[in-house]
Enzyme design. Structure first.
Site, PDB file in Angstrom:
ATOM      1  N   TRP A 186       6.761  -6.269  13.224  1.00 13.50           N
ATOM      2  CA  TRP A 186       6.807  -5.922  11.866  1.00 13.50           C
ATOM      3  C   TRP A 186       7.498  -7.630  11.076  1.00 13.50           C
ATOM      4  O   TRP A 186       8.768  -7.952  10.932  1.00 13.50           O
ATOM      5  CB  TRP A 186       7.815  -5.063  12.175  1.00 13.50           C
TER       6      TRP A 186
ATOM      7  N   GLU B  23       5.584  -0.917  14.024  1.00 13.44           N
ATOM      8  CA  GLU B  23       6.545  -1.628  13.490  1.00 13.44           C
ATOM      9  C   GLU B  23       7.714  -2.317  14.487  1.00 13.44           C
ATOM     10  O   GLU B  23       8.283  -2.420  14.012  1.00 13.44           O
ATOM     11  CB  GLU B  23       7.271  -0.707  12.287  1.00 13.44           C
TER      12      GLU B  23
ATOM     13  N   MET C  47       0.661  -1.584  -0.333  1.00 11.64           N
ATOM     14  CA  MET C  47       0.049  -0.389  -0.020  1.00 11.64           C
ATOM     15  C   MET C  47       0.418   0.895   0.199  1.00 11.64           C
ATOM     16  O   MET C  47       0.099   2.248   0.725  1.00 11.64           O
ATOM     17  CB  MET C  47      -0.940  -0.128   1.042  1.00 11.64           C
ATOM     18  N   LYS C  48       1.921   1.163  -1.126  1.00 10.81           N
ATOM     19  CA  LYS C  48       3.000   2.151  -0.925  1.00 10.81           C
ATOM     20  C   LYS C  48       2.467   2.543  -2.218  1.00 10.81           C
ATOM     21  O   LYS C  48       2.657   2.137  -3.162  1.00 10.81           O
ATOM     22  CB  LYS C  48       4.687   1.849  -0.976  1.00 10.81           C
TER      23      LYS C  48
ATOM     24  N   HIS D  65      -0.130   1.656   5.203  1.00 13.22           N
ATOM     25  CA  HIS D  65       0.578   2.212   5.118  1.00 13.22           C
ATOM     26  C   HIS D  65       1.464   2.262   3.973  1.00 13.22           C
ATOM     27  O   HIS D  65       1.982   0.966   3.587  1.00 13.22           O
ATOM     28  CB  HIS D  65       1.365   1.600   6.134  1.00 13.22           C
TER      29      HIS D  65
ATOM     30  N   ASN E  12       4.869   9.416   6.367  1.00  8.45           N
ATOM     31  CA  ASN E  12       5.732   9.018   6.663  1.00  8.45           C
ATOM     32  C   ASN E  12       7.645   8.795   6.904  1.00  8.45           C
ATOM     33  O   ASN E  12       7.595   9.329   5.232  1.00  8.45           O
ATOM     34  CB  ASN E  12       5.833   7.088   6.255  1.00  8.45           C
ATOM     35  N   GLU E  13       7.591   9.845   7.900  1.00  7.16           N
ATOM     36  CA  GLU E  13       9.114   9.683   8.000  1.00  7.16           C
ATOM     37  C   GLU E  13       9.667  11.650   7.327  1.00  7.16           C
ATOM     38  O   GLU E  13      10.352  11.155   6.391  1.00  7.16           O
ATOM     39  CB  GLU E  13      10.175   8.746   7.401  1.00  7.16           C
TER      40      GLU E  13
HETATM   41  O1  G3I Z   1       8.261  -9.424  -3.150  1.00  4.49           O
HETATM   42  C1  G3I Z   1       7.906  -8.234  -4.972  1.00  4.49           C
HETATM   43  C2  G3I Z   1       8.101  -8.819  -5.971  1.00  4.49           C
HETATM   44  O2  G3I Z   1       7.099  -9.462  -6.276  1.00  4.49           O
HETATM   45  C3  G3I Z   1       7.524  -7.373  -6.253  1.00  4.49           C
HETATM   46  O3  G3I Z   1       7.760  -7.391  -8.349  1.00  4.49           O
HETATM   47  C4  G3I Z   1       8.890  -6.482  -6.881  1.00  4.49           C
HETATM   48  C5  G3I Z   1       9.017  -5.145  -7.223  1.00  4.49           C
HETATM   49  O4  G3I Z   1       9.181  -4.031  -6.145  1.00  4.49           O
HETATM   50  O5  G3I Z   1       8.690  -6.287  -4.449  1.00  4.49           O
HETATM   51  C6  G3I Z   1       9.275  -6.958  -4.182  1.00  4.49           C
HETATM   52  O6  G3I Z   1       8.691  -6.604  -2.774  1.00  4.49           O
HETATM   53  C7  G3I Z   1       9.364  -6.165  -1.897  1.00  4.49           C
HETATM   54  C8  G3I Z   1       9.098  -6.403  -0.394  1.00  4.49           C
HETATM   55  O7  G3I Z   1      10.127  -5.505   0.614  1.00  4.49           O
HETATM   56  C9  G3I Z   1       8.649  -7.205  -0.140  1.00  4.49           C
HETATM   57  O8  G3I Z   1      10.287  -8.182   0.434  1.00  4.49           O
HETATM   58  C10 G3I Z   1      10.051  -5.281  -2.854  1.00  4.49           C
HETATM   59  O9  G3I Z   1      10.622  -5.057  -3.840  1.00  4.49           O
HETATM   60  C11 G3I Z   1      10.801  -3.816  -1.012  1.00  4.49           C
HETATM   61  O10 G3I Z   1      10.542  -2.740  -1.680  1.00  4.49           O
HETATM   62  C12 G3I Z   1       9.948  -4.330   0.188  1.00  4.49           C
HETATM   63  O11 G3I Z   1      10.677  -3.791   0.871  1.00  4.49           O
HETATM   64  C13 G3I Z   1       9.748  -2.607   2.143  1.00  4.49           C
HETATM   65  C14 G3I Z   1      10.023  -1.637   2.195  1.00  4.49           C
HETATM   66  O12 G3I Z   1       9.985  -0.645   3.543  1.00  4.49           O
HETATM   67  C15 G3I Z   1      10.073  -0.753   1.010  1.00  4.49           C
HETATM   68  O13 G3I Z   1       8.967  -0.529   0.836  1.00  4.49           O
HETATM   69  C16 G3I Z   1       9.859  -4.117   3.111  1.00  4.49           C
HETATM   70  O14 G3I Z   1       9.152  -5.205   3.110  1.00  4.49           O
HETATM   71  C17 G3I Z   1       9.542  -3.235   4.268  1.00  4.49           C
HETATM   72  O15 G3I Z   1      10.228  -4.407   5.544  1.00  4.49           O
HETATM   73  C18 G3I Z   1      10.002  -2.010   4.818  1.00  4.49           C
HETATM   74  O16 G3I Z   1       9.335  -1.549   5.555  1.00  4.49           O
HETATM   75  C19 G3I Z   1       9.573   0.418   6.259  1.00  4.49           C
HETATM   76  C20 G3I Z   1       8.339   0.632   6.548  1.00  4.49           C
HETATM   77  O17 G3I Z   1       7.519   1.415   5.891  1.00  4.49           O
HETATM   78  C21 G3I Z   1       8.742   2.742   6.742  1.00  4.49           C
HETATM   79  N1  G3I Z   1       9.934   2.316   7.854  1.00  4.49           N
HETATM   80  C22 G3I Z   1      11.039   1.513   7.513  1.00  4.49           C
HETATM   81  C23 G3I Z   1      10.176   0.083   7.123  1.00  4.49           C
HETATM   82  C24 G3I Z   1      12.050  -1.007   7.115  1.00  4.49           C
HETATM   83  O18 G3I Z   1      12.107   0.067   5.705  1.00  4.49           O
END
Ligand code: G3I
Length: 320
Positions: free
Chosen positions: A280, A233, A43-44, A77, A125-126
């Site tokens: 988280w 988180e 949901m980003k 979020h 956020n942030e």
């Molecule tokens: O798995 C998918 C894939 O199917 C898809 O095609 C690809 C396209 O972008 O993305 C893949 O997903 C990744 C996802 O994590 C699941 O692993 C994304 O690339 C990757 O950007 C994403 O990272 C998340 C990150 O926020 C950015 O959105 C992390 O899981 C998540 O833990 C992290 O959470 C953030 C909070 O939103 C804000 N506070 C900090 C926290 C840690 O950075």
């Protein structure tokens, strides 16, 4: 062990989820233990508005559908975050006025779509810099002005009169300038009737800090404003310095102590400020921390084989 949501009767117990994990033991534990979910990434803006050609709510819809089917609340979020802004927005090819109109349409379209389903959003956020508390110079600030946050909160309220509007950030208990800027903004918004309902402390902490007094005093600064507080988180690093030599059973017990302490602190805030305590991730291997820091860690409440850890016991002890 008793399920967390059975014991946490005065606030929601949330977990960050990903659509790719919602099966088997993960699904069983999620629905047993938690009553709220947060999308870890679906949901980003980078996912929901991937190109100027239009929106893609496929993944967000999937999570909302899943939550409704399983009787889970959803915390949205996060609409605006400099780290999840799609490239076409970063390099926006139009005027500032066109940029603002695009952001307004994105917020109103998204919040309207999930009206009555997503009842709370991290709208921004942030937004504040580390260590100075000054406003990050994101593309939103550059093209919409220093009052971009206010504009986004008003559009959110315009789309849904009932949705809870949160500001979310990290290091809020240890970075006094960031917390100070957040409280100043909140008090200013409250004074001018700019909609805001709560503040989220991400709580990416470690077994050995920040200490109880530090967390408690920061939490009080938020609850003294009358706003809701979300520990949004939570994960607790057992291996912050990657000093594996010290990584003993004692460290695991410490996590039990630290989970208990954080839950005790949250459970003790005034009832009117309670919203949710969100962890988280479910299993240690699910944590973002391993990729981010490049070494092993065990920050969550479940082992990789889905067996429960002492951290879970600590969470329950914090609710006693
Ligand atoms: O798995 C998918 C894939 O199917 C898809 O095609 C690809 C396209 O972008 O993305 C893949 O997903 C990744 C996802 O994590 C699941 O692993 C994304 O690339 C990757 O950007 C994403 O990272 C998340 C990150 O926020 C950015 O959105 C992390 O899981 C998540 O833990 C992290 O959470 C953030 C909070 O939103 C804000 N506070 C900090 C926290 C840690 O950075």
């Amino acid at each position: 062990e008793t399920a967390l949501k059975e014991v946490a009767t005065t606030f929601s117990v949330g977990m960050a989820v990903q659509t790719s994990r919602l099966t088997g033991d993960y699904l069983t534990i999620l629905t047993k233990e938690f009553d709220q979910i947060t999308a870890e990434w679906e949901m980003k803006m980078s996912v929901m508005y991937p190109s100027s050609a239009g929106y893609d709510f496929t993944r967000a819809d999937e999570l909302v559908e899943f939550a409704e089917t399983n009787g889970l609340e959803i915390h949205g979020h996060s609409l605006i975050w400099h780290n999840s802004t799609p490239a076409w927005v970063e390099d926006f090819a139009g005027t500032d006025a066109e940029f603002e109109a695009m952001v307004k349409d994105y917020i109103i379209t998204t919040v309207t779509r999930y009206k009555g389903k997503i009842k709370s959003w991290d709208v921004v956020n942030e937004a504040f810099e580390d260590g100075s508390g000054s406003l990050r110079n994101s593309v939103f600030r550059q093209k919409m002005g220093d009052d971009y946050i206010e504009k986004c909160y008003k559009w959110t309220r315009e789309a849904d009169p009932d949705v809870l509007i949160f500001y979310n950030d990290y290091n809020m208990t240890t970075d006094a300038s960031k917390l100070g800027s957040t409280i100043d903004m909140a008090e200013d918004f409250i004074a001018r009737d700019v909609p805001i309902d709560g503040i989220g402390f991400q709580m990416h902490i470690s077994y050995n800090g920040p200490d109880r007094a530090t967390i408690e005093s920061a939490a009080k600064k938020v609850t003294d404003t009358g706003l809701m507080l979300h520990f949004s988180e939570l994960d607790i690093r057992a291996n912050p310095n990657n000093d594996m030599s010290e990584l003993t059973v004692q460290r695991a017990v410490d996590l039990q102590e630290k989970y208990k302490e954080v839950v005790e602190i949250y459970n003790a805030i005034p009832e009117e400020s309670k919203f949710a305590l969100t962890v988280w991730g479910l299993r240690d291997q699910d944590t973002w921390l391993i990729d981010f820091w490049g070494h092993q860690d065990w920050p969550l409440m479940y082992n990789n084989d889905f067996s429960v850890k002492k951290a879970h016991t600590g969470f329950l002890e914090g609710l006693e």
